[in-house]
Write an enzyme that holds these catalytic residues in place. Sequence first.
Site, short mmCIF file in Angstrom:
data_model
loop_
_atom_site.label_atom_id
_atom_site.label_comp_id
_atom_site.label_asym_id
_atom_site.label_seq_id
_atom_site.Cartn_x
_atom_site.Cartn_y
_atom_site.Cartn_z
N ASP A 165 0.87 -1.18 0.00
CA ASP A 165 0.00 0.00 0.00
C ASP A 165 0.91 1.23 0.00
O ASP A 165 1.36 1.67 -1.05
CB ASP A 165 -0.91 -0.10 1.23
CG ASP A 165 -1.95 0.99 1.33
OD1 ASP A 165 -1.97 1.88 0.47
OD2 ASP A 165 -2.76 0.96 2.27
N VAL A 199 -9.31 -3.91 0.08
CA VAL A 199 -9.70 -5.24 -0.41
C VAL A 199 -9.54 -6.30 0.69
O VAL A 199 -8.76 -6.13 1.63
CB VAL A 199 -8.85 -5.65 -1.64
CG1 VAL A 199 -9.17 -4.78 -2.84
CG2 VAL A 199 -7.36 -5.60 -1.33
N ASP A 207 -7.37 -9.23 5.31
CA ASP A 207 -8.44 -9.12 6.29
C ASP A 207 -9.00 -7.72 6.42
O ASP A 207 -8.37 -6.74 6.06
CB ASP A 207 -7.92 -9.53 7.67
CG ASP A 207 -7.00 -8.46 8.27
OD1 ASP A 207 -6.00 -8.10 7.61
OD2 ASP A 207 -7.30 -7.96 9.37
N ARG A 238 -10.20 -13.52 5.70
CA ARG A 238 -8.95 -14.07 5.14
C ARG A 238 -9.20 -15.34 4.33
O ARG A 238 -8.45 -15.66 3.42
CB ARG A 238 -7.96 -14.41 6.27
CG ARG A 238 -7.43 -13.20 7.01
CD ARG A 238 -6.21 -13.59 7.83
NE ARG A 238 -5.89 -12.63 8.88
CZ ARG A 238 -5.18 -11.51 8.71
NH1 ARG A 238 -4.72 -11.20 7.52
NH2 ARG A 238 -4.93 -10.70 9.73
P1 IMP Z 1 1.78 -0.53 3.85
O1 IMP Z 1 2.74 -0.56 4.99
O2 IMP Z 1 1.02 0.75 3.80
O3 IMP Z 1 2.40 -0.88 2.51
O4 IMP Z 1 0.65 -1.57 4.18
C1 IMP Z 1 0.86 -2.90 4.05
C2 IMP Z 1 -0.01 -3.71 4.99
O5 IMP Z 1 -1.26 -3.07 5.27
C3 IMP Z 1 -0.34 -4.99 4.32
O6 IMP Z 1 0.58 -5.99 4.68
C4 IMP Z 1 -1.74 -5.28 4.81
O7 IMP Z 1 -1.68 -6.07 5.97
C5 IMP Z 1 -2.34 -3.95 5.16
N1 IMP Z 1 -3.24 -3.46 4.08
C6 IMP Z 1 -3.02 -2.43 3.23
N2 IMP Z 1 -4.03 -2.27 2.37
C7 IMP Z 1 -4.94 -3.23 2.67
C8 IMP Z 1 -6.21 -3.62 2.09
O8 IMP Z 1 -6.74 -3.05 1.13
N3 IMP Z 1 -6.83 -4.68 2.67
C9 IMP Z 1 -6.32 -5.36 3.74
N4 IMP Z 1 -5.11 -5.06 4.29
C10 IMP Z 1 -4.44 -4.00 3.76
#
Ligand code: IMP
Length: 169
Positions: free
Chosen positions: A99, A148, A154, A160
Amino acid sequence: MNNIKEIISEAAIKNRVIELGKILTEEYKNKDLVIIAIMNGSLIFSADIIREIKLPLIYDIFGASSYINETSTGKLAIRTNLKNQIKNKHVLLIDDILDTGFTLKFIKEYMQEQQPLSIKTCVLLNKNIPNKISQPDYKAFDIENEFVVGYGLDFNEQYRNLPYIGVIS
Ligand code: IMP
Ligand code: MG
């Protein structure tokens, strides 16, 4: 349960996992490979992709989480550490979704201290957001900026076990 609108089908995931497995099999031929699955999100994706990598490999898990409800807290809590040494090995980090990129960047830097030969990242989903702080080396799908669930992902620990990926509507 809320209604879920499917955006990536079970069959599409299966086909893409096989394809990505072939790419990774080529990439890591004759390399000492350690797969590290970031839990819990990559439970299902990592279980499926490792069976498509036709090479000897070590599988380990690493627990980290940053999300509460639909927003990243911006802080990463480490829950479980590695059992295996990664020094002088090639590490492939597997996560459910990239993300902001904060999680994978943090874990990559954390593991760099143990002196692996290389660290790359492989994600099931790459979210289309502006100003990402890291990009994945390998990804199964690009998606729009929406929340999503399913196939390991989740919402408050639910969904999940859905075999497909969907958005809550
Ligand atoms: P980041 O650190 O912002 O890249 O977020 C990564 C983590 O956030 C992932 O490993 C997911 O666990 C959670 N995450 C981010 N977007 C989503 C989503 O749309 N659905 C579910 N979990 C998400
Ligand atoms: Mg996660």
